[in-house]
Structures are given as structure tokens and as C-alpha cells.
Design a protein around this motif. Structure first.
Motif, PDB file in Angstrom:
ATOM      1  N   HIS A 122       0.800  -1.216   0.000  1.00 23.68           N
ATOM      2  CA  HIS A 122       0.000   0.000   0.000  1.00 23.68           C
ATOM      3  C   HIS A 122       0.842   1.280   0.000  1.00 23.68           C
ATOM      4  O   HIS A 122       0.310   2.356  -0.230  1.00 23.68           O
ATOM      5  N   GLY A 123       2.148   1.155   0.285  1.00 21.33           N
ATOM      6  CA  GLY A 123       3.008   2.327   0.287  1.00 21.33           C
ATOM      7  C   GLY A 123       3.756   2.465  -1.028  1.00 21.33           C
ATOM      8  O   GLY A 123       3.524   1.728  -1.982  1.00 21.33           O
ATOM      9  N   GLU A 124       4.636   3.429  -1.057  1.00 21.06           N
ATOM     10  CA  GLU A 124       5.453   3.665  -2.250  1.00 21.06           C
ATOM     11  C   GLU A 124       6.876   3.978  -1.808  1.00 21.06           C
ATOM     12  O   GLU A 124       7.150   4.205  -0.630  1.00 21.06           O
ATOM     13  N   GLY A 125       7.786   3.986  -2.787  1.00 22.06           N
ATOM     14  CA  GLY A 125       9.164   4.377  -2.512  1.00 22.06           C
ATOM     15  C   GLY A 125       9.871   3.406  -1.586  1.00 22.06           C
ATOM     16  O   GLY A 125       9.560   2.216  -1.519  1.00 22.06           O
ATOM     17  N   THR A 126      10.845   3.934  -0.841  1.00 20.41           N
ATOM     18  CA  THR A 126      11.669   3.111   0.039  1.00 20.41           C
ATOM     19  C   THR A 126      10.901   2.747   1.306  1.00 20.41           C
ATOM     20  O   THR A 126      10.221   3.579   1.907  1.00 20.41           O
ATOM     21  N   VAL A 127      11.041   1.480   1.688  1.00 22.53           N
ATOM     22  CA  VAL A 127      10.480   1.013   2.957  1.00 22.53           C
ATOM     23  C   VAL A 127      11.633   0.951   3.951  1.00 22.53           C
ATOM     24  O   VAL A 127      12.593   0.206   3.752  1.00 22.53           O
ATOM     25  N   THR A 128      11.550   1.747   4.997  1.00 18.83           N
ATOM     26  CA  THR A 128      12.625   1.837   5.985  1.00 18.83           C
ATOM     27  C   THR A 128      12.220   1.111   7.254  1.00 18.83           C
ATOM     28  O   THR A 128      11.132   1.338   7.790  1.00 18.83           O
ATOM     29  N   LYS A 183      13.267  -1.548  29.993  1.00 13.98           N
ATOM     30  CA  LYS A 183      14.033  -1.663  28.766  1.00 13.98           C
ATOM     31  C   LYS A 183      13.190  -2.378  27.719  1.00 13.98           C
ATOM     32  O   LYS A 183      12.397  -3.264  28.037  1.00 13.98           O
ATOM     33  N   GLY A 184      13.398  -1.979  26.473  1.00 13.60           N
ATOM     34  CA  GLY A 184      12.637  -2.612  25.420  1.00 13.60           C
ATOM     35  C   GLY A 184      13.298  -2.470  24.071  1.00 13.60           C
ATOM     36  O   GLY A 184      14.348  -1.831  23.931  1.00 13.60           O
ATOM     37  N   THR A 185      12.677  -3.068  23.080  1.00 17.02           N
ATOM     38  CA  THR A 185      13.143  -2.999  21.696  1.00 17.02           C
ATOM     39  C   THR A 185      12.072  -2.315  20.870  1.00 17.02           C
ATOM     40  O   THR A 185      10.899  -2.699  20.921  1.00 17.02           O
ATOM     41  N   GLY A 186      12.474  -1.304  20.119  1.00 19.66           N
ATOM     42  CA  GLY A 186      11.544  -0.580  19.262  1.00 19.66           C
ATOM     43  C   GLY A 186      11.792  -0.880  17.796  1.00 19.66           C
ATOM     44  O   GLY A 186      12.939  -0.960  17.353  1.00 19.66           O
ATOM     45  N   VAL A 187      10.717  -1.077  17.049  1.00 19.27           N
ATOM     46  CA  VAL A 187      10.804  -1.324  15.607  1.00 19.27           C
ATOM     47  C   VAL A 187       9.881  -0.337  14.901  1.00 19.27           C
ATOM     48  O   VAL A 187       8.705  -0.215  15.252  1.00 19.27           O
ATOM     49  N   THR A 188      10.432   0.370  13.906  1.00 23.01           N
ATOM     50  CA  THR A 188       9.649   1.349  13.135  1.00 23.01           C
ATOM     51  C   THR A 188       9.672   0.948  11.673  1.00 23.01           C
ATOM     52  O   THR A 188      10.734   0.676  11.108  1.00 23.01           O
ATOM     53  N   VAL A 189       8.497   0.898  11.048  1.00 25.35           N
ATOM     54  CA  VAL A 189       8.364   0.580   9.620  1.00 25.35           C
ATOM     55  C   VAL A 189       7.722   1.785   8.945  1.00 25.35           C
ATOM     56  O   VAL A 189       6.601   2.176   9.284  1.00 25.35           O
TER      57      VAL A 189
END
Length: 374
Positions: A278-284, A297-303
Motif C-alpha cells: 500500500h506504500g510507495e518508494g523506500t520502505v525503511t 528496557k525494550g526494543t523498538g521497531v519502526t516501519v
């Protein structure tokens, strides 16, 4: 619910459920109850009518207190019969102790959920108090609509692949000798793909059932999020996506993460598939240490993608059932399940707008501990 058999003034109801007149310790004020509460004395006169009852019925408390129950609460069943005449709590069977919750109608056709309890001094004695609980039907209606939407969605999503499977298998059985091996292979591959689609839908429905009932099982093990992201990117490139479309950023060091590997794979897979489809361009994809709830403490994930993004007015509905957005396919259940999985781990997930205007999903999982939770 126990109600004192002694007298109570029609000028107020604070002593009815609190203080010396209340059977429990500490007392309960009718105004603290979330549902509407109406109490009538042995003559059928209303002696308690809390604010919730006034709000739900739109009957002023001052008008209800001291008036006959039938006048303060003129209920009818769904066939239009007057409810208090039909049930006759004061003159009916002496062994009856109340009425179960049911849908009744107020004047104007407004629907409410009503249950009643008859308080008697002796097992077969006269009714000394009639306690009525009233609730609005909005929550139940929302649940019923949600169930109806789920059934309609499932029926729609199953119809297409099952029709395809039935058509191809029937054709192959009837005309097997007429097709070449390549034609047979193509039809069987289509059947296999449609069967996988049905399997995925059933898995989504099971996940929803477990999330809604609080029975989602987590088998916590050490999880390498970076490796999991790499596997999903390899899967997309193997299916034809340009490897240059993906940008992975890892901020070391990362804390150890104990989570359910299969469930984390499901979250990552859904978010990446949405970004690609559904998106375009680069997926980071960014992975870094983060602060979870209560400063754990934790782990973060960003899409993040570079597509048109999600309209501001839709942000609050992204994680609800059946949200698809404009021109989005699928069942609309994926992000609802993602949110349920993340929260089952004790984490959080948010949606926003990325630096280039596309959609940005970020989830944070606490480090966790090796355990089996259900």
C-alpha cells in the motif's frame, strides 16, 4: 443485591444502599453504580432512582421519586405489552424472585436492558422491595454489529477462493485427459494458492477469538529481531521486489528480547506487507533500544514507507476491525491482530506520518523474561 426491608424516605436514596441500612460493610451509594438503579417499596412506590437511571430513561429523578413504578418506568415488551402488568411482581407467584435481563422498550421505542430482583422477608412472603437494574443497549448493539460484520466479511472472503477451488477441481475431475500437464499444473497451483488464502483467513479468525477472550498464548523465547527483519526482506525480494527498495537501520546495542518468535514474525510480516503493498518508494525499517511501559528496557521497531500515508481522520481507526483505508484489499483484520499481539506482550504500537509523508508504524516490546504465558 440486598435491600433493607425498613422504610426509606422518597426525598432521597442515600441511606437505601449505604450506612446502617445496607447489608454490606462500608455501604454503596446508588450514585456510584454504573447502571441505572430503580427501587420500589412494598406498595410499588419508587423510593430510589439514581442518576444513571434518569440518564438512560430520560425521566427526571424528581418526577420518578414517590410515583408508582409503572408511571416512573413505563416499560413494554417487544410485542407492545405493558411489562409490569404482564409480570405482576407484587401479585404474581410467591416463589418468583425476579426477572432475568431482557430487552424492553421505553416510550418512543427506545430499547433498554432490564433485570429485576424481588426482595421478600420470607421465602413465600409478599414483595417488600422491587430492585430494577437498567442498562443501555449501545454496547450490545456495537458487539452485535461487529459480529455481523465479521460474519459478512468471512462469508465474502471465503466465497471467492472456495468458488475457484470448486471450479478447478470439478473441471479437472471431469476433463482430466483433455488438459496438458502445464495446464493441469497451472490449475493445481491456483487451487493451492486459494487453499492457502482460506487457511490464512481461518488463522486470522482464531487469532481474533483468542485476542478478544484474552487467551492468546505466548511462548517466550530469545528473539533476534534483526534476523527476523532480514528473513522477511529476503522473502519480498525473492517474490520480485527490488532489494534497493528496503533500507534497514540498526542502532546497536540492542537488549535481549524474550518474546514469541512466531507472533513477532506475524507482526513484522503484516507491517512490511502493508508498507510494500500500500506504500510507495523506500520502505525503511529501524530497530533500536527503546523505553517500554514503566520505563522498562525494550526494543523498538519502526516501519515507514513513502506513499500517500494514512489520512489524519483515519489514524484513530487503523487498529480497529475491518479497517482497510481507501483502495485497500484484504479482510481488514491484520492490524487489529498486530495490536493484539503487541499488547499481549506488554508492548505498545502507534501509527503516524513518516518523514516523507508515508505511513509510519512503531511498536515497542519490553525485554520480557523466559516464561510460558497464556
Amino acid at each position: 443485591m440486598a435491600v433493607p426491608a425498613g422504610g426509606a424516605s422518597s426525598q432521597g436514596h442515600g441511606s437505601l444502599l449505604s450506612g446502617a441500612g445496607w447489608a454490606g460493610d462500608g455501604g454503596v451509594d446508588p450514585e456510584d453504580l454504573p447502571d441505572g438503579l430503580v427501587v420500589a417499596d412494598e406498595r410499588g412506590t419508587v423510593i430510589c432512582f439514581n442518576s444513571a437511571a434518569a440518564r438512560i430513561t430520560a425521566v427526571p429523578r424528581a418526577a420518578a421519586l414517590g410515583s408508582p413504578l409503572e408511571q416512573a418506568l413505563p416499560l413494554e415488551d417487544l410485542k407492545g405489552r405493558r411489562w409490569w402488568t404482564l409480570t405482576d411482581p407484587y401479585g404474581g407467584l410467591a416463589i418468583r424472585y425476579g426477572q432475568p435481563e431482557r430487552n424492553l422498550l421505553l416510550p418512543g421505542g427506545r430499547e433498554v436492558l432490564v433485570s429485576a430482583r424481588y426482595i421478600r422477608e420470607h421465602p413465600t412472603g409478599p414483595v417488600r422491595r422491587l430492585v430494577v437494574s437498567i442498562r443501555g443497549t449501545e454496547a450490545r448493539r456495537r458487539t452485535e454489529r461487529s459480529h455481523a460484520e465479521l460474519i459478512a466479511t468471512v462469508a465474502h472472503e471465503l466465497r471467492s477462493p472456495l468458488t475457484s477451488v470448486k471450479g478447478f477441481t470439478a473441471t479437472l475431475l471431469a476433463k482430466w485427459e483433455r488438459f496438458t500437464d502445464d495446464q493441469k499444473r497451472l490449475m493445481l497451483e491456483t487451487v493451492d494458492a486459494d487453499a492457502n488464502r482460506v487457511t490464512r483467513l481461518i488463522a486470522e479468525l482464531l487469532d481474533i477469538s483468542r485476542i478478544d477472550s484474552g487467551r492468546l498464548e505466548l511462548r517466550r523465547q530469545p528473539v533476534d529481531v534483526v534476523a527476523a527483519v532480514g528473513r522477511h526482506i529476503q522473502g519480498h525480494t525473492a517474490s520480485g521486489q527490488d532489494p534497493d527498495r528496503f533500507l534497514v537501520r540498526i542502532q546497536q546495542p540492542l537488549p535481549d528480547l524474550w518474546a514469541d518468535p512466531d507472533k513477532i514474525d506475524q507482526v513484522l510480516g503484516n507491517l512490511l506487507e502493508n508498507a510494500v503493498r500500500h506504500g510507495e518508494g523506500t520502505v525503511t525499517i529501524e530497530v533500536s533500544a527503546a523505553s517500554a511501559k514503566n520505563d522498562e528496557k525494550g526494543t523498538g521497531v519502526t516501519v515507514t514507507d513513502e506513499g500517500p500515508g494514512i489520512p489524519e481522520e483515519s489514524m484513530s481507526r487503523v487498529f480497529t476491525r475491518f479497517w482497510r483505508g481507501s483502495k485497500r484489499g484484504g479482510t481488514g483484520l491484520g492490524l487489529y491482530i498486530v495490536k493484539g499481539i503487541v499488547e499481549a506482550h506488554g508492548g505498545t504500537i502507534t501509527v503516524g506520518r513518516g518523514p516523507c509523508g508515508g505511513a509510519e508504524f512503531r511498536f515497542i516490546l519490553p525485554v520480557g523474561a523466559p516464561a510460558y504465558l497464556s
